[in-house]
Design an enzyme around this catalytic site. Sequence first.
Site, PDB file in Angstrom:
ATOM      1  N   ARG A  58      22.882  -8.024  13.815  1.00  0.00           N
ATOM      2  CA  ARG A  58      23.195  -8.755  15.043  1.00  0.00           C
ATOM      3  C   ARG A  58      22.513 -10.135  15.113  1.00  0.00           C
ATOM      4  NH1 ARG A  58      25.668  -4.444  17.233  1.00  0.00           N
ATOM      5  NH2 ARG A  58      24.541  -2.623  18.013  1.00  0.00           N
ATOM      6  N   ARG A 109      20.253   2.930  19.193  1.00  0.00           N
ATOM      7  CA  ARG A 109      21.528   2.935  18.459  1.00  0.00           C
ATOM      8  C   ARG A 109      21.901   4.352  18.036  1.00  0.00           C
ATOM      9  NH1 ARG A 109      20.665  -2.804  15.236  1.00  0.00           N
ATOM     10  NH2 ARG A 109      20.458  -4.035  17.150  1.00  0.00           N
ATOM     11  N   GLU A 133      17.496 -20.393  27.028  1.00  0.00           N
ATOM     12  CA  GLU A 133      18.651 -19.546  27.364  1.00  0.00           C
ATOM     13  C   GLU A 133      18.524 -18.965  28.774  1.00  0.00           C
ATOM     14  OE1 GLU A 133      20.460 -17.258  24.328  1.00  0.00           O
ATOM     15  OE2 GLU A 133      21.890 -16.376  25.727  1.00  0.00           O
ATOM     16  N   CYS A 157      28.563  -4.544  27.504  1.00  0.00           N
ATOM     17  CA  CYS A 157      28.551  -4.931  26.091  1.00  0.00           C
ATOM     18  C   CYS A 157      29.675  -4.150  25.423  1.00  0.00           C
ATOM     19  CB  CYS A 157      27.209  -4.592  25.450  1.00  0.00           C
ATOM     20  SG  CYS A 157      27.017  -5.328  23.804  1.00  0.00           S
ATOM     21  N   CYS A 189      28.900  -6.302  18.888  1.00  0.00           N
ATOM     22  CA  CYS A 189      28.932  -6.504  20.345  1.00  0.00           C
ATOM     23  C   CYS A 189      30.129  -7.316  20.812  1.00  0.00           C
ATOM     24  CB  CYS A 189      27.626  -7.159  20.800  1.00  0.00           C
ATOM     25  SG  CYS A 189      26.179  -6.137  20.420  1.00  0.00           S
ATOM     26  N   CYS A 240      29.465  -3.039  22.089  1.00  0.00           N
ATOM     27  CA  CYS A 240      29.070  -2.366  20.841  1.00  0.00           C
ATOM     28  C   CYS A 240      29.239  -0.850  20.880  1.00  0.00           C
ATOM     29  CB  CYS A 240      27.653  -2.745  20.433  1.00  0.00           C
ATOM     30  SG  CYS A 240      26.379  -2.241  21.581  1.00  0.00           S
ATOM     31  N   LYS A 286      17.335 -11.759  24.574  1.00  0.00           N
ATOM     32  CA  LYS A 286      17.457 -10.485  23.870  1.00  0.00           C
ATOM     33  C   LYS A 286      17.293 -10.768  22.382  1.00  0.00           C
ATOM     34  CE  LYS A 286      20.457  -6.611  22.947  1.00  0.00           C
ATOM     35  NZ  LYS A 286      21.669  -5.900  23.312  1.00  0.00           N
ATOM     36  N   LYS A 303      13.776  -8.913  26.406  1.00  0.00           N
ATOM     37  CA  LYS A 303      13.923  -7.628  25.732  1.00  0.00           C
ATOM     38  C   LYS A 303      13.712  -7.791  24.241  1.00  0.00           C
ATOM     39  CE  LYS A 303      17.582  -4.435  24.648  1.00  0.00           C
ATOM     40  NZ  LYS A 303      18.965  -4.165  24.696  1.00  0.00           N
TER      41      LYS A 303
HETATM   42  C1  PBG Z   1      23.726  -3.101  23.566  1.00  0.00           C
HETATM   43  C2  PBG Z   1      22.330  -2.776  23.863  1.00  0.00           C
HETATM   44  C3  PBG Z   1      21.290  -2.424  22.973  1.00  0.00           C
HETATM   45  C4  PBG Z   1      20.187  -2.098  23.768  1.00  0.00           C
HETATM   46  C5  PBG Z   1      20.579  -2.277  25.088  1.00  0.00           C
HETATM   47  N1  PBG Z   1      21.890  -2.722  25.127  1.00  0.00           N
HETATM   48  C6  PBG Z   1      21.271  -2.260  21.508  1.00  0.00           C
HETATM   49  C7  PBG Z   1      21.485  -3.378  20.598  1.00  0.00           C
HETATM   50  O1  PBG Z   1      21.617  -4.539  20.970  1.00  0.00           O
HETATM   51  O2  PBG Z   1      21.584  -3.072  19.407  1.00  0.00           O
HETATM   52  C8  PBG Z   1      18.862  -1.616  23.257  1.00  0.00           C
HETATM   53  C9  PBG Z   1      18.055  -0.825  24.229  1.00  0.00           C
HETATM   54  C10 PBG Z   1      16.933  -0.052  23.644  1.00  0.00           C
HETATM   55  O3  PBG Z   1      16.606  -0.161  22.443  1.00  0.00           O
HETATM   56  O4  PBG Z   1      16.336   0.709  24.410  1.00  0.00           O
HETATM   57  N2  PBG Z   1      23.976  -4.324  23.019  1.00  0.00           N
END
Ligand code: PBG
Length: 337
Positions: A230, A218, A246, A132, A142, A134, A208, A261
């Site tokens: 996001r 974060r 998806e 990613c 991202c 970000c 996600k 997730k």
């Molecule tokens: C990156 C990413 C995130 C998480 C995993 N990969 C954060 C987000 O999308 O803001 C979150 C993982 C967690 O909260 O444990 N994009």
Amino acid sequence: MAGRGPWISCSGMSFPATRLRRLRRTGALRGLVRETDLSVDHLVYPLFVTHGQDRREPVASMPGIERLTISHLAEEAGQIAQLGVPAVLLFGIPADKDTAASGAYDDEGIVQLAVRALKQAQPDLTVITDVCLCEYTSHGHCGVVRDDGEVDNDVTLELLAKTAISHAAAGADAVAPSDMMDGRVGAIRAQLDSEGHSEVPILAYSAKFASAFYGPFREAAESTPEFGDRRGYQMDPANGREAVREAKIDVAEGADMVMVKPALPYLDVIRRVREEVDVPVAAYNVSGEYAALKAAAANGWLDERGAVLESLTAIRRAGADVIVTYHAKDVARWLQD
Ligand code: PBG
């Protein structure tokens, strides 16, 4: 008659009822008929690797979790392997960020160096890398942000594919795109194959959700977006059908595994995805789920061990083959007792 057969007596009256408690009577009987097992073999431990020298920085909102510099990785990997946790999911916090996320696909970037260090220290520990942008963009989104503030999907795909390739070249055992751009699985698969990494599997963060439960992550990854949110690319928490859609699209594009997730607020989605695709399904028990439980346990409001084991068993029961969880090391210890 009373107490035998299908009849149960109460206040002098008998009525038919099934006796379910017979199989709950002893630990051995309960074990014999247990439907879901929780073992360390299914767990993945997230690791945060940070720039600089010789630092272990605690993450305030995630008690027990630290950000490690490269110099601490060999020791950490040794501990993880010794506990029998088979895999880690790697996140990097680079020293510098820019609008092009150049640290993400730098062959000497933080994740690339960390992969090499981990594989050198523990060749049998499976290293999965989060793909990613970000953590590497100055604005924390991202992908690449256009002048109008939108994240540009197709331009971002190029950079994600470059990132995945540099992770694979460093020795990653699998790559896990978490950006939620359209077409990223296909783009990454095509590039991996054409660059000689056809053996590297893709674990797609397919469902996600745009979740409030990522807050502590974060903080750990320094990836809070500077403007906006996001929701223009992550999934609406209200949608289940879309998650299945998806996941199927990602499998069609070449995903070897799909992920849902967060996990606990989305058990129904885990179940639906499990029923609709044939590839292994992973669930990410995210930072906010971890933080909430740790906070309650620290206050003496919940028994940590009981609540964690029950939560992870529920995620397995919902249909997850693999669980990514910050509790992995604790669970490994508890399951050894
Ligand atoms: C990156 C990413 C995130 C998480 C995993 N990969 C954060 C987000 O999308 O803001 C979150 C993982 C967690 O909260 O444990 N994009």
